[in-house]
Motif scaffolding. Sequence first.
Motif, PDB file in Angstrom:
ATOM      1  N   MET A   1      77.908  30.108  36.165  1.00  0.00           N
ATOM      2  CA  MET A   1      76.781  30.421  36.285  1.00  0.00           C
ATOM      3  C   MET A   1      76.163  31.816  36.044  1.00  0.00           C
ATOM      4  O   MET A   1      76.965  32.759  36.597  1.00  0.00           O
ATOM      5  CB  MET A   1      76.010  29.879  37.675  1.00  0.00           C
ATOM      6  N   ALA A   2      75.105  31.955  35.110  1.00  0.00           N
ATOM      7  CA  ALA A   2      74.953  33.335  35.026  1.00  0.00           C
ATOM      8  C   ALA A   2      74.099  34.144  36.263  1.00  0.00           C
ATOM      9  O   ALA A   2      73.603  33.498  37.127  1.00  0.00           O
ATOM     10  CB  ALA A   2      73.855  33.313  33.977  1.00  0.00           C
ATOM     11  N   ASN A   3      73.995  35.329  36.095  1.00  0.00           N
ATOM     12  CA  ASN A   3      73.522  36.108  37.300  1.00  0.00           C
ATOM     13  C   ASN A   3      71.903  35.976  37.450  1.00  0.00           C
ATOM     14  O   ASN A   3      71.342  36.282  36.262  1.00  0.00           O
ATOM     15  CB  ASN A   3      73.705  37.423  37.051  1.00  0.00           C
ATOM     16  N   PRO A   4      71.458  35.587  38.449  1.00  0.00           N
ATOM     17  CA  PRO A   4      69.838  35.240  38.442  1.00  0.00           C
ATOM     18  C   PRO A   4      69.317  36.629  38.278  1.00  0.00           C
ATOM     19  O   PRO A   4      68.002  36.512  37.801  1.00  0.00           O
ATOM     20  CB  PRO A   4      69.809  34.676  39.780  1.00  0.00           C
ATOM     21  N   ASP A   5      69.961  37.768  38.546  1.00  0.00           N
ATOM     22  CA  ASP A   5      69.043  39.023  38.315  1.00  0.00           C
ATOM     23  C   ASP A   5      69.036  39.341  36.632  1.00  0.00           C
ATOM     24  O   ASP A   5      68.044  39.945  36.294  1.00  0.00           O
ATOM     25  CB  ASP A   5      69.845  40.199  38.654  1.00  0.00           C
ATOM     26  N   ASP A   6      69.682  38.818  35.899  1.00  0.00           N
ATOM     27  CA  ASP A   6      69.367  38.785  34.441  1.00  0.00           C
ATOM     28  C   ASP A   6      68.639  37.754  33.873  1.00  0.00           C
ATOM     29  O   ASP A   6      68.077  37.966  32.670  1.00  0.00           O
ATOM     30  CB  ASP A   6      70.961  38.452  34.004  1.00  0.00           C
ATOM     31  N   LEU A   7      68.024  36.808  34.669  1.00  0.00           N
ATOM     32  CA  LEU A   7      67.056  35.961  34.029  1.00  0.00           C
ATOM     33  C   LEU A   7      65.684  36.523  33.403  1.00  0.00           C
ATOM     34  O   LEU A   7      65.408  36.356  32.436  1.00  0.00           O
ATOM     35  CB  LEU A   7      66.721  34.899  35.222  1.00  0.00           C
ATOM     36  N   PRO A   8      65.064  37.652  34.279  1.00  0.00           N
ATOM     37  CA  PRO A   8      63.852  38.113  33.646  1.00  0.00           C
ATOM     38  C   PRO A   8      64.196  38.839  32.335  1.00  0.00           C
ATOM     39  O   PRO A   8      63.304  38.729  31.321  1.00  0.00           O
ATOM     40  CB  PRO A   8      63.496  39.119  34.832  1.00  0.00           C
ATOM     41  N   SER A   9      65.119  39.519  32.266  1.00  0.00           N
ATOM     42  CA  SER A   9      65.617  40.314  31.086  1.00  0.00           C
ATOM     43  C   SER A   9      65.936  39.509  30.001  1.00  0.00           C
ATOM     44  O   SER A   9      65.390  39.454  28.887  1.00  0.00           O
ATOM     45  CB  SER A   9      66.876  41.210  31.166  1.00  0.00           C
ATOM     46  N   ARG A  10      66.483  38.325  30.011  1.00  0.00           N
ATOM     47  CA  ARG A  10      67.046  37.131  29.265  1.00  0.00           C
ATOM     48  C   ARG A  10      65.597  36.574  28.775  1.00  0.00           C
ATOM     49  O   ARG A  10      65.616  36.269  27.568  1.00  0.00           O
ATOM     50  CB  ARG A  10      67.997  36.331  29.739  1.00  0.00           C
ATOM     51  N   ALA A  11      64.825  36.064  29.772  1.00  0.00           N
ATOM     52  CA  ALA A  11      63.486  35.520  29.135  1.00  0.00           C
ATOM     53  C   ALA A  11      62.735  36.401  28.576  1.00  0.00           C
ATOM     54  O   ALA A  11      62.214  36.026  27.428  1.00  0.00           O
ATOM     55  CB  ALA A  11      62.883  35.112  30.724  1.00  0.00           C
ATOM     56  N   ALA A  12      62.675  37.659  28.853  1.00  0.00           N
ATOM     57  CA  ALA A  12      61.853  38.368  28.100  1.00  0.00           C
ATOM     58  C   ALA A  12      62.233  38.813  26.501  1.00  0.00           C
ATOM     59  O   ALA A  12      61.582  39.115  25.709  1.00  0.00           O
ATOM     60  CB  ALA A  12      61.777  39.872  28.747  1.00  0.00           C
ATOM     61  N   ALA A  13      63.545  38.511  26.526  1.00  0.00           N
ATOM     62  CA  ALA A  13      64.256  38.614  25.201  1.00  0.00           C
ATOM     63  C   ALA A  13      63.988  37.239  24.259  1.00  0.00           C
ATOM     64  O   ALA A  13      64.578  37.164  23.351  1.00  0.00           O
ATOM     65  CB  ALA A  13      65.862  38.731  25.131  1.00  0.00           C
ATOM     66  N   GLY A  14      63.425  36.302  25.020  1.00  0.00           N
ATOM     67  CA  GLY A  14      63.143  35.160  24.378  1.00  0.00           C
ATOM     68  C   GLY A  14      63.936  33.750  24.498  1.00  0.00           C
ATOM     69  O   GLY A  14      63.829  32.774  24.064  1.00  0.00           O
ATOM     70  N   ASP A  15      64.953  33.971  25.802  1.00  0.00           N
ATOM     71  CA  ASP A  15      65.744  33.025  26.026  1.00  0.00           C
ATOM     72  C   ASP A  15      65.055  32.072  26.596  1.00  0.00           C
ATOM     73  O   ASP A  15      64.558  32.018  27.866  1.00  0.00           O
ATOM     74  CB  ASP A  15      66.807  33.711  26.807  1.00  0.00           C
ATOM     75  N   ARG A  16      65.049  30.932  26.053  1.00  0.00           N
ATOM     76  CA  ARG A  16      64.095  29.596  26.824  1.00  0.00           C
ATOM     77  C   ARG A  16      64.697  29.110  27.978  1.00  0.00           C
ATOM     78  O   ARG A  16      64.086  28.682  28.835  1.00  0.00           O
ATOM     79  CB  ARG A  16      63.912  28.304  25.592  1.00  0.00           C
ATOM     80  N   ALA A  17      66.128  29.160  28.077  1.00  0.00           N
ATOM     81  CA  ALA A  17      66.916  28.543  29.285  1.00  0.00           C
ATOM     82  C   ALA A  17      66.497  29.624  30.581  1.00  0.00           C
ATOM     83  O   ALA A  17      66.199  29.069  31.637  1.00  0.00           O
ATOM     84  CB  ALA A  17      68.375  28.459  29.004  1.00  0.00           C
ATOM     85  N   ALA A  18      66.486  30.735  30.242  1.00  0.00           N
ATOM     86  CA  ALA A  18      66.231  31.737  31.137  1.00  0.00           C
ATOM     87  C   ALA A  18      64.920  31.481  31.786  1.00  0.00           C
ATOM     88  O   ALA A  18      64.651  31.391  33.033  1.00  0.00           O
ATOM     89  CB  ALA A  18      66.664  33.131  30.896  1.00  0.00           C
ATOM     90  N   PHE A  19      63.890  31.573  30.798  1.00  0.00           N
ATOM     91  CA  PHE A  19      62.511  31.212  31.101  1.00  0.00           C
ATOM     92  C   PHE A  19      62.446  29.806  31.990  1.00  0.00           C
ATOM     93  O   PHE A  19      61.587  29.910  33.095  1.00  0.00           O
ATOM     94  CB  PHE A  19      61.562  31.234  29.699  1.00  0.00           C
ATOM     95  N   GLY A  20      63.082  28.810  31.673  1.00  0.00           N
ATOM     96  CA  GLY A  20      63.079  27.702  32.483  1.00  0.00           C
ATOM     97  C   GLY A  20      63.517  27.722  33.735  1.00  0.00           C
ATOM     98  O   GLY A  20      62.933  27.227  34.512  1.00  0.00           O
ATOM     99  N   GLU A  21      64.661  28.369  33.868  1.00  0.00           N
ATOM    100  CA  GLU A  21      65.075  28.696  35.201  1.00  0.00           C
ATOM    101  C   GLU A  21      64.157  29.245  36.020  1.00  0.00           C
ATOM    102  O   GLU A  21      63.922  29.125  37.171  1.00  0.00           O
ATOM    103  CB  GLU A  21      66.419  29.368  35.190  1.00  0.00           C
ATOM    104  N   LEU A  22      63.435  30.627  35.573  1.00  0.00           N
ATOM    105  CA  LEU A  22      62.536  31.314  36.076  1.00  0.00           C
ATOM    106  C   LEU A  22      61.404  30.159  36.607  1.00  0.00           C
ATOM    107  O   LEU A  22      60.780  30.295  37.518  1.00  0.00           O
ATOM    108  CB  LEU A  22      61.892  32.265  35.485  1.00  0.00           C
TER     109      LEU A  22
END
Length: 191
Positions: A1-22
């Motif tokens: 599983m990806a590091n939850p601390d990376d979620l905001p950066s990934r979401a800001a880059a347009g990663d839908r899965a990271a935004f969904g998890e947030l």
Amino acid sequence: MANPDDLPSRAAAGDRAAFGELMRLSKTALFRMVRRYVGDEQEAWDLLQDTYAAAWISIGRYDPHRPFEAWIRTIALNKCRDWSRRRFVRRLVRSGVELSSPEALAVPDGAEPADEQMESSRRLARLNDAIGRLPPHLKAPLLLTAIEGRSQAEAAGILGVSVKAVETRVARARRKLSDALGDRPAAPAPE
């Protein structure tokens, strides 16, 4: 599983899965705040959807070095304020006819007798109604601090005001609630 601390950066880059998890991580607390603000469960769900849609549309402007929760709460509060303004206009158009909204009822645990449950439900309904009638500039800091358990500094950051402004507004909101609910102690009689 990806590091939850990376979620905001990934979401800001347009990663839908990271935004969904947030979204998944923030949904319950955000819904509670919006529900308290608007006083209507269905309206709260609609505003929550509007909040996440607006956040996704604006994700390119999100600074991943700042807390996602503060950013999404700011968007939600703006949606709630817009809803309040639209509601006010609808009331004027309808010649003062109040829009009906279901009150939140306490979920009984079976331990309280029925008459006490009814009284608790009435008190909760009165409180929700009184909170709903607070002006937005008093309601938002009250909900963030008293209901959501945020510090005054966190609330100030979300609202874009000073900590002193949050402190003052919360005190005023509590006084208004006490007045509305008749909970203020009577002033001592002059001697």
